[in-house]
Motif scaffolding. Structure first.
Motif, PDB file in Angstrom:
ATOM      1  N   TYR A  91      38.404 -87.215 130.617  1.00  0.00           N
ATOM      2  CA  TYR A  91      39.287 -88.310 130.214  1.00  0.00           C
ATOM      3  C   TYR A  91      38.961 -88.713 128.785  1.00  0.00           C
TER       4      TYR A  91
ATOM      5  N   SER B 144      40.065 -90.851 138.651  1.00  0.00           N
ATOM      6  CA  SER B 144      39.180 -92.020 138.611  1.00  0.00           C
ATOM      7  C   SER B 144      39.009 -92.542 140.024  1.00  0.00           C
TER       8      SER B 144
ATOM      9  N   HIS C 255      39.619 -97.085 137.108  1.00  0.00           N
ATOM     10  CA  HIS C 255      38.247 -97.457 136.769  1.00  0.00           C
ATOM     11  C   HIS C 255      37.713 -96.401 135.808  1.00  0.00           C
ATOM     12  N   MET C 256      36.577 -96.669 135.183  1.00  0.00           N
ATOM     13  CA  MET C 256      35.979 -95.697 134.271  1.00  0.00           C
ATOM     14  C   MET C 256      34.827 -94.963 134.934  1.00  0.00           C
ATOM     15  N   ASN C 257      34.875 -94.832 136.257  1.00  0.00           N
ATOM     16  CA  ASN C 257      33.878 -94.045 136.970  1.00  0.00           C
ATOM     17  C   ASN C 257      34.552 -93.355 138.152  1.00  0.00           C
ATOM     18  N   VAL C 258      33.954 -92.254 138.550  1.00  0.00           N
ATOM     19  CA  VAL C 258      34.441 -91.499 139.707  1.00  0.00           C
ATOM     20  C   VAL C 258      33.294 -90.620 140.191  1.00  0.00           C
TER      21      VAL C 258
ATOM     22  N   PRO D 167      38.504 -86.040 134.618  1.00  0.00           N
ATOM     23  CA  PRO D 167      37.771 -87.150 135.238  1.00  0.00           C
ATOM     24  C   PRO D 167      37.223 -88.117 134.198  1.00  0.00           C
ATOM     25  N   VAL D 168      37.109 -89.375 134.606  1.00  0.00           N
ATOM     26  CA  VAL D 168      36.416 -90.376 133.793  1.00  0.00           C
ATOM     27  C   VAL D 168      34.917 -90.179 134.007  1.00  0.00           C
TER      28      VAL D 168
ATOM     29  N   ALA E 103      44.023 -94.425 134.574  1.00  0.00           N
ATOM     30  CA  ALA E 103      42.710 -94.513 135.217  1.00  0.00           C
ATOM     31  C   ALA E 103      42.512 -95.937 135.709  1.00  0.00           C
TER      32      ALA E 103
END
Length: 218
Positions: free
Chosen positions: A118, A216, A187-190, A165-166, A185
């Motif tokens: 991302y 995400s 969230h900024m995590n996955v 992906p983030v 996205a």
């Protein structure tokens, strides 16, 4: 299916291998040191090779039904930014993927799934100012190489899917996933497990062909 994972000993590569084996596929793990994978599954085959070497890549890819590319630099991003990578070529994503595409074209393998990131190309404009600063300061060379990698994939003429992906986490409990072809996205995590599941399913099924998909946590 016979599926080869390029970059199989990285965090996400390992997760993809495990996911594909769990789905019953015959899997080839391509890496410089594939014996780092401890699985005793008889359907797992190890191929020791360098993705920067076209001969290695061609020999490995021949005879497979699909290819998953999970290349990247595993070293600390700050150290890489200051002095470059000591263990991996800085253009490993673009040059390695170029070799993969050439081998697939030569051997008639059509399905290609590539893990990008991302923040490249049109998703850059969706980043907050904070994340733009982080990416510019820490990941500028890797982002530039990943943008070249995506161009290689888009121009390949293959049945490709790009996953973006983030920030990846090793949280095995949070496997929720939001997949967006619009670059959104939540969230900024996955979790790596959720991303690996998406990559495996993209290799198995003709979904998202010729699409870039942001990943995400849901």
């Amino acid at each position: 299916m016979k599926i080869i994972v390029i970059g199989a000993t990285g965090g996400t590569g390992r997760a993809v291998v495990e996911e594909l084996l769990a789905h019953g596929h015959e899997v080839t793990a391509f890496a410089r040191r594939p014996n780092a994978l401890e699985s005793s599954d008889p359907r797992l085959h190890r191929f020791a090779g360098d993705v920067m070497n076209p001969v290695d890549v061609g020999r490995a890819i021949q005879g497979h039904d699909a290819v998953v590319v999970a290349l990247g630099i595993r070293e600390n991003p700050l150290l890489v930014r200051l002095r470059g990578s000591k263990g991996t070529a800085m253009n490993v994503r673009s040059a390695g993927t170029h070799n993969v595409v050439a081998a697939m074209q030569e051997h008639g393998v059509r399905r290609l799934v590539v893990m990008s990131t991302y923040g490249v190309n049109e998703t850059w404009d969706r980043l907050s100012l904070k994340w733009k600063l982080i990416f510019s300061l820490l990941l500028k060379p890797q982002i530039a190489d990943t943008e070249v990698q995506e161009r290689v994939v888009r121009n390949s003429g293959l049945d490709w899917v790009i996953a973006r992906p983030v920030g990846l986490t090793d949280d095995g409990e949070d496997s929720s996933l939001f997949a967006s072809t619009e670059g959104e996205a939540r969230h900024m995590n996955v979790s790596r497990q959720a991303v690996a599941r998406f990559l495996a399913e993209a290799a198995e099924r003709p979904s998202h062909v010729s699409q870039s998909v942001a990943l995400s946590a849901a």
